[in-house]
Motif scaffolding. Structure first.
Motif, PDB file in Angstrom:
ATOM      1  N   ARG A 186       0.835  -1.213   0.000  1.00 45.04           N
ATOM      2  CA  ARG A 186       0.000   0.000   0.000  1.00 45.04           C
ATOM      3  C   ARG A 186       0.865   1.255   0.000  1.00 45.04           C
ATOM      4  NH1 ARG A 186      -4.582  -0.484   4.472  1.00 45.04           N
ATOM      5  NH2 ARG A 186      -5.241   1.408   3.399  1.00 45.04           N
ATOM      6  N   MET A 187       1.952   1.213   0.770  1.00 46.20           N
ATOM      7  CA  MET A 187       2.866   2.369   0.761  1.00 46.20           C
ATOM      8  C   MET A 187       3.421   2.579  -0.639  1.00 46.20           C
ATOM      9  SD  MET A 187       6.351   3.041   2.988  1.00 46.20           S
ATOM     10  CE  MET A 187       7.307   1.620   2.469  1.00 46.20           C
TER      11      MET A 187
ATOM     12  N   GLY B 250       1.352   4.251  -3.261  1.00 42.66           N
ATOM     13  CA  GLY B 250       0.975   5.659  -3.081  1.00 42.66           C
ATOM     14  C   GLY B 250      -0.356   5.857  -2.385  1.00 42.66           C
ATOM     15  N   GLU B 251      -0.825   4.826  -1.677  1.00 38.88           N
ATOM     16  CA  GLU B 251      -2.087   5.007  -0.926  1.00 38.88           C
ATOM     17  C   GLU B 251      -1.850   5.946   0.263  1.00 38.88           C
ATOM     18  OE1 GLU B 251      -4.326   1.548   0.172  1.00 38.88           O
ATOM     19  OE2 GLU B 251      -3.717   0.503  -1.654  1.00 38.88           O
ATOM     20  N   PRO B 252      -2.865   6.683   0.678  1.00 40.53           N
ATOM     21  CA  PRO B 252      -2.670   7.635   1.784  1.00 40.53           C
ATOM     22  C   PRO B 252      -2.628   6.925   3.139  1.00 40.53           C
ATOM     23  CG  PRO B 252      -4.927   7.727   0.995  1.00 40.53           C
ATOM     24  CD  PRO B 252      -4.220   6.741   0.112  1.00 40.53           C
ATOM     25  N   ILE B 253      -1.552   6.186   3.359  1.00 39.34           N
ATOM     26  CA  ILE B 253      -1.479   5.403   4.610  1.00 39.34           C
ATOM     27  C   ILE B 253      -1.237   6.290   5.824  1.00 39.34           C
ATOM     28  CG2 ILE B 253      -0.826   3.229   3.477  1.00 39.34           C
ATOM     29  CD1 ILE B 253       2.058   3.743   4.428  1.00 39.34           C
TER      30      ILE B 253
ATOM     31  N   ALA C 202       0.097  10.296   1.305  1.00 40.92           N
ATOM     32  CA  ALA C 202       0.882   9.113   0.954  1.00 40.92           C
ATOM     33  C   ALA C 202       2.238   9.193   1.655  1.00 40.92           C
ATOM     34  CB  ALA C 202       1.076   9.047  -0.551  1.00 40.92           C
ATOM     35  N   VAL C 203       2.951   8.075   1.654  1.00 37.25           N
ATOM     36  CA  VAL C 203       4.267   7.985   2.313  1.00 37.25           C
ATOM     37  C   VAL C 203       5.250   7.451   1.274  1.00 37.25           C
ATOM     38  CG1 VAL C 203       5.542   6.826   4.165  1.00 37.25           C
ATOM     39  CG2 VAL C 203       3.182   7.611   4.559  1.00 37.25           C
ATOM     40  N   LEU C 204       5.956   8.354   0.622  1.00 37.08           N
ATOM     41  CA  LEU C 204       6.755   7.917  -0.530  1.00 37.08           C
ATOM     42  C   LEU C 204       8.222   8.347  -0.438  1.00 37.08           C
ATOM     43  CD1 LEU C 204       4.255   8.721  -3.464  1.00 37.08           C
ATOM     44  CD2 LEU C 204       4.860   6.478  -2.548  1.00 37.08           C
TER      45      LEU C 204
END
Ligand code: F6P
Length: 539
Positions: free
Chosen positions: A78-79, A82-85, A92-94
């Motif tokens: 999921r990270m 680009g999902e808004p985790i 998102a956490v990229l």
């Protein structure tokens, strides 16, 4: 409550822990001569020794089941998608994209990599201009001193890494860091500098942080008092996600380096926030740092949990915290260059995981991040190690050492390693009263045996040792990414959002209401008597 706590995997670990709690590490070593081989893991030329943890070879497979039960691989996917985790901030956490090799990284249907590469190109050009002397100050002189003004994630990463890579610094450029709101920080830094040859980097993701804005304003006043307003464009650059606020501060948009809200402050070293570091070591070595982090990303994203260094560190932290009840962890790098690593990791780990509310808004239901603290060895040995050995408090230690020295002075490194390994051995095995007595009796001349209780050590203090090849940009990049991914894993295991930091806000909010009272602009009202009394005492 975190659903993992009621899973069969958690119950299996709990049962296993019950059988192990009464066992002493010394006995575990005595009964299994293969312990080191079975409980140490290698990755390239790194060695992670978990054999001095209070575990057996059966423990790690049981803990690895938690990795599966908490669906850590799904969270990684999921990270990466680009999902808004970071669900409380809708982000998102990229940050791993900042060291990504090739191929797109998608966010909301668009590839983030072209923007990443554009800023990297801008950083490279800026480093070249400063290093070659092409970039001139307002009076035509080259820049000799860089001052990074930022705090938290906009300070700790580049500051720690700049110190860690002291052996790799370019000549003729000094890099300084100012963070504290206390004017002593800026004033003492500026005392040795000349405005003509000083360049400020204002590093702030939000460009609203009180400390950074105050220090930036004071730095600007210092510069313009000497060189005039027109000098600002030759002596100030900024790094932020809020380029409009950078412009409002009066910094030339051409001197602004962007990053994005999908980079958390404490994960931002890899972005333009690393500019001060890139200036200190040169862009090529900054690229090596990114490559090291990328190697760790690839390892974390692909290795099974029992071979996966970030996963193993996370599982051991969880084991110590939730099954053995160890609520502090000492980080003990036997490397002067890594002296700021404990401070850096305090933010990375405690700001990420120092939480009790889970992703569903409920209490997690178990202890989370332990209190992290530490100092480089051997200095700490002459300060707080006494308590580690005989203070009666159980905690976990994490030793980091390098096989080769970054500053190879004859006679130093073997002694440093001897001390590091001696400490973990002593903490593990302890010394019984009988051993202490026998030692005293066999001393020449024999020593008084009443000393035996003072020379007895309980031992059984668990530790991890991470043995690195040599501290260089590639190794450091991988080391920092190791801890980032450990934090990510623990977030998934504890069902926490590791990427927000609401706990920091409340104090800031109260400070904003107290400031006008301290300045005498509003009456001292609606606050507790202690705080009112302290304000009154300052007037
Ligand atoms: O301490 C809170 C915090 O928001 C950190 O997460 C962040 O690294 C730091 O403040 C600095 O924030 P900024 O980069 O926006 O100035």
């Amino acid at each position: 409550m975190n659903p993992l706590l009621s899973s069969p995997a958690w119950k299996d670990v709990e049962r296993h822990a019950q059988g192990l709690r009464g066992r002493h590490l010394r006995d575990l070593f005595a009964t299994d001569p293969t312990r080191f081989q079975r409980l140490s893991v290698r990755w390239n030329d790194w060695l992670l020794d978990l054999s001095k943890q209070r575990i057996t070879p059966e423990t790690l497979p049981l803990l690895a089941e938690l990795w599966n039960s908490a669906a850590v691989p799904g969270w990684i996917a999921r990270m990466r998608a680009g999902e808004p985790i970071n669900h409380t901030e809708g982000r998102a956490v990229l940050h791993f994209a900042l060291r990504h090799g090739g191929g797109p990284i998608m966010l909301d249907g668009a590839d983030v990599m072209p923007d990443v590469r554009a800023v990297q190109g801008q950083m490279r050009g800026f480093c070249d201009a400063i290093h070659s002397g092409r970039w001139r100050g307002a009076t035509g002189e080259p820049i000799s001193d860089i001052v990074n003004i930022g705090i938290g994630g906009s300070d700790l990463g580049p500051r720690m890494a700049t110190q860690a890579l002291a052996a790799h610094h370019v000549p003729h450029l000094r890099v300084h860091f100012v963070a504290n709101l206390d004017g002593a920080d800026l004033a003492t830094t500026l005392a040795g500098l000349a405005p003509r040859t000083t360049l400020f980097i204002i590093a702030s993701k939000t460009f609203t942080t009180q400390e950074t804005m105050q220090n930036a304003a004071s730095a600007r006043a210092w510069l313009t008092a000497a060189l005039g307003e027109a000098a600002v464009s030759r002596h100030f650059v900024a790094i932020s996600t809020a380029l409009d606020r950078v412009a409002a501060f009066g910094i030339d948009p051409d001197n602004a380096f962007a990053f994005w809200d999908w980079v958390g402050g404490r994960f931002s070293l890899w972005s333009a926030i690393g500019l001060s570091l890139a200036l200190a070591i040169g862009h090529e070595k900054f690229a090596q740092l990114l490559a090291g982090a990328r190697a760790m990303d690839e390892h974390f994203f692909s290795a099974p949990p029992l071979e996966n260094l970030p996963a193993l560190l996370a599982l051991i932290d969880l084991w110590n915290s939730d099954f053995l009840g160890l609520q502090t962890r000492a980080l003990l790098p036997y490397s002067q260059s890594l002296g700021l690593l404990p401070r850096y990791l305090q933010q990375l780990e405690m700001e990420s995981l120092g939480k009790q509310t889970d992703r569903d808004g409920k209490l997690v239901g178990c202890p989370t991040q332990p209190i992290l603290w530490g100092e480089p060895g051997t200095n700490g040995q002459h300060a707080f190690y006494q308590l580690l050995h005989q203070g009666g408090r159980a905690l976990s230690c994490e030793f980091i050492a390098c096989r080769a020295a970054d500053f190879p002075l004859a006679g130093h490194h073997a002694k440093l390693l001897a001390n590091c390994f001696a400490q973990s051995a002593a903490l593990m095995q302890g010394k019984t009263a009988a051993e202490a007595c026998a030692e005293l009796e066999s001393a020449v001349p024999p020593a008084p045996t009443f000393l035996a209780p003072y020379k007895t050590f309980p031992g059984n203090q668990p530790s991890t040792t991470l043995l690195l090849p040599k501290l260089d940009p590639h190794t450091l990049g991988a080391l920092i990414a190791l801890y980032e991914h450990k934090v990510f894993t623990l977030g998934a295991l504890w069902n926490l959002n590791a990427f927000d930091q609401w706990g920091v806000e409340y104090g800031k909010q109260i400070a904003n209401t107290l400031l006008p009272m301290i300045e005498g602009k509003t009456p001292v009202a609606n606050i507790d008597s202690s705080t009112a009394g302290l304000i009154a005492a300052c007037k």
